[in-house]
Design an enzyme around this catalytic site. Sequence first.
Site, short mmCIF file in Angstrom:
data_model
loop_
_atom_site.label_atom_id
_atom_site.label_comp_id
_atom_site.label_asym_id
_atom_site.label_seq_id
_atom_site.Cartn_x
_atom_site.Cartn_y
_atom_site.Cartn_z
CG HIS A 1 123.73 47.60 65.69
ND1 HIS A 1 122.60 47.89 65.73
CD2 HIS A 1 124.47 48.35 64.74
CE1 HIS A 1 122.33 48.98 65.01
NE2 HIS A 1 123.43 49.21 64.15
CB THR B 1 113.77 45.53 67.55
OG1 THR B 1 114.35 44.75 66.37
CG2 THR B 1 114.80 46.62 67.80
CE LYS C 1 110.26 44.80 65.08
NZ LYS C 1 111.12 44.08 64.05
CE LYS D 1 114.27 36.12 69.73
NZ LYS D 1 114.39 37.44 70.23
NE ARG D 2 119.37 34.80 60.43
CZ ARG D 2 120.20 35.27 59.21
NH1 ARG D 2 119.68 36.26 58.38
NH2 ARG D 2 121.34 34.43 58.86
CE LYS E 1 119.58 36.65 67.03
NZ LYS E 1 119.03 38.19 67.89
C1 Z2T Z 1 122.31 42.32 63.73
O1 Z2T Z 1 120.94 42.25 63.28
C2 Z2T Z 1 122.17 42.75 64.97
C3 Z2T Z 1 123.90 42.92 65.35
C4 Z2T Z 1 124.76 42.87 64.41
O2 Z2T Z 1 126.01 43.23 64.89
C5 Z2T Z 1 124.56 42.23 63.22
C6 Z2T Z 1 123.37 42.24 62.67
CL1 Z2T Z 1 123.12 41.31 61.16
C7 Z2T Z 1 126.95 43.23 64.01
C8 Z2T Z 1 121.31 43.12 65.88
C9 Z2T Z 1 121.45 42.84 67.35
O3 Z2T Z 1 121.76 41.39 67.54
C10 Z2T Z 1 120.20 43.15 68.13
O4 Z2T Z 1 120.22 42.96 69.37
C11 Z2T Z 1 119.69 44.38 67.96
O5 Z2T Z 1 118.52 44.96 68.41
C12 Z2T Z 1 119.89 44.94 66.38
O6 Z2T Z 1 120.98 44.39 65.73
C13 Z2T Z 1 119.55 46.50 66.17
O7 Z2T Z 1 120.40 47.21 66.90
#
Ligand code: Z2T
Length: 833
Positions: free
Chosen positions: A374, A678, A682, A567-568, A573
């Site tokens: 991811h 994602t 949305k 978002k976080r 970001k």
């Molecule tokens: C996370 O939410 C994502 C990646 C991570 O890598 C860890 C966490 Cl907690 C270890 C996110 C990505 O940042 C985001 O771009 C992606 O859309 C999402 O995972 C689902 O694939």
Amino acid sequence: VEASIPEPLREAWRKHSASEFTSKEDFEKYFVRHVETTLARSLYNCDDLAAYSGTALAFRDRLIIEWNRTQQRQTFTDQKRVYYLSLEFLMGRTLDNAMLNVGLKDVARDGLSDLGFRIEDVINQEHDAALGNGGLGRLAACFMDSMATLNYPAWGYGLRYRYGIFKQEIVNGYQVEIPDYWLDNNPWEFPRHEITVDIQFYGNVKKYQDENGRILNSWEDGEIVQAIAYDVPIPGYGTKTTNNLRLWSSKASSGEFDFQKFNAGDYESAVADQQRAETISAVLYPNDNLERGKELRLKQQYFWCAASLFDIVRRFKKTKRAWAEFPDQIAIQLNDTHPTLAIVELQRILIDMEGLEWDEAWSIVTKTFGYTNHTVLPEALEKWSVPLMQNLLPRHLQIIYEVNLFFLQSVEKRFPNDRDILSRVSIIEESHPKMVRMAYLAIIGSHKVNGVAELHSDLLKSTLFKDFVKIYGPDRFTNVTNGITPRRWLHQANPRLSALIAEKLGGYDFLKDLTLLDKIEVFVDDKAFREEWAAIKRENKLRLARHIKATTGYDVNPNALFDVQVKRIHEYKRQQLNVFGVIHRYLSIKAMSAEEKKKVVPRVSIFGGKAAPGYWMAKTIIHLINNVADVVNKDPEVGDLLKVIFIADYNVSKAEIICPASDISEHISTAGTEGSGTSNMKFVLNGGLIIGTCDGANIEITREIGEQNIFLFGNLAEDVEDLRHRHFYGGFKLDPQLERVFDAIKDNMFGDKTDFSALTSSIEEHGDYYLVSDDFNSYITTHKMVDEAFQNQEEWLAKSITSVARMGFFSMDRVTNEYADSIWNVEPLDVTD
Ligand code: Z2T
């Protein structure tokens, strides 16, 4: 099994077998019955919370019936199943979703109204199930929804944390974390006290000879912790399939260990042991895209992997099939590297417990697993220290070394002249201490590795996993671009938009085949359709404005352009880019004449998101946003032209209110850093436009909806490395407009400047790793284009409608089918047959 039950017995059960309600009368009957008997309440003391419980229990009855039938059917049919292993499942609320899935929300609304309740108030009583940080956990939840909707026989496996992601409060502009104890009267989980697994930690490995003279290994004398299963039913939309999500909870083992202490009169220390065991599943680690290498986290990972693998193997063994058939019956998907120990655990079970030869076992293992990556952020890549693993999981470390040995031997054979490649691809990093590289282990132990958007998957192949592409060939690596479930993110979050689309398409089929959305594009010039579209956006903005008023006290103008970034909070970001842009806008307005102000497009800048508790820079960004809000919102020279809002405690149910209410949303990560994103999907699916960088799924969104419908800006991923290099070796020059923003901060315009010096100096003095200054001019210019475009409401509306019509690709159903075909090789199973 079915045939062995005698007819009279069957008849007695059949006669009383629970049935599913469909009428309002029945709903009310079940509701009142649950309120009166299950909850011991009555008409006279049934508040909204009790009404929620009564409604949830009525729908739960229905879910259980379909869940039982699904599980029976899946067991009897015995075809290949998918197991989705994820440390995070960000489910949000369940009741609304459950009502919509079985098509009985209107029935419930009428019934509740008869009984004196408003359905919205009842739904709002539910606590979010927030067992996740952000995108990764929400993706797992969308997977569960799609797998059930598409009738795939699938289980999720996770941890039943006592505390989900913390609740965020803002106190004097600072984030404060409050524990989220969410388990009290949660009607959606079923404790399975009879389904337990003993999990071992520590101890040591002994060699012994079996009766055939083979040398085997046995892992002994460890501490035992018990895993207890809690099951959560996952209904599909418009189908009888209700899959299972199994969450493990930890408890001290009732084995002889404790009894000895109890018998020795050491009651207190026995209880302390008990509590230590329970801490394993106590809390979700609140880091998004960061790994910190804590022993308890490794314990969580092994505890969950071992319990899940034991469960899966136990189920397989009941079928009495040969081991070689294991990968024909079972696909296990690893949601990032967090469950990588499952690979090692299966190999251990097969060779140490079941007596298979290494090669035979390893071939089963690699055929079984798939791994999803991811992120490419280096700080998020998991590495575990060898000494830590040696102590906690001695046998697993041996197996990892053995896997590595065989792997490196094969690499050496294939690339005899490349000495460096061995140290580059070794699972063990030769650092002090040595580290186990979990991503490499996951690649070597899986048959497919995928990224989550095209650019991300390409970057994996050209950078992080380059050597592995050389070793295994390009076919082991693939891309499956993320998606979202249209049930929750359109139908549930935006019922009126969903209804408008359904009216035009002649029904709700698009919720099961989102590509049908393209049929609304012909209505882009239809006057009545456009008016209703605009009215829906307005209503959704008003709903958000009410939420903002209730939670922050600020009034926002619903005619203003709502600009949202939720978002976080993370430097990559770039919420800092956004807030600097807001300050720039504020300074510009302050410098305007009354005449000039008349031409300004009023704007509400809305932020939301949590910072990891130990991530100081992210917390500083939150602090700055709140201080800017404080100054701007009270400035009479600005009035309605600019408002800044920080929505505290952003979570799934708040996203359901926020996503339908944006005019524009910000997806502005440094190019090449966001896996997919994602929430971008949305927002667009709900008729909002995007300002974004060429990153993650933004690129594919652009391809689908057309570049005239998105506001892209900033440097490209391919130029990032070079720009960073130049910051250090070519001299750093701050963008002049950003310099004015920094000057205002340093004038203490937003409180004590020293509070924000880490933020400004990370850019001015420490190399601006995230290219905030490089992208600032392009960002500001693009926002001006956004303002201009918004002034032409007719064209804006056309962009909005056209974009939604072209979003079909981003359905999680497409994603799930791609995994099923290209990774899992599983077929759907119709449980009504
Ligand atoms: C996370 O939410 C994502 C990646 C991570 O890598 C860890 C966490 Cl907690 C270890 C996110 C990505 O940042 C985001 O771009 C992606 O859309 C999402 O995972 C689902 O694939």
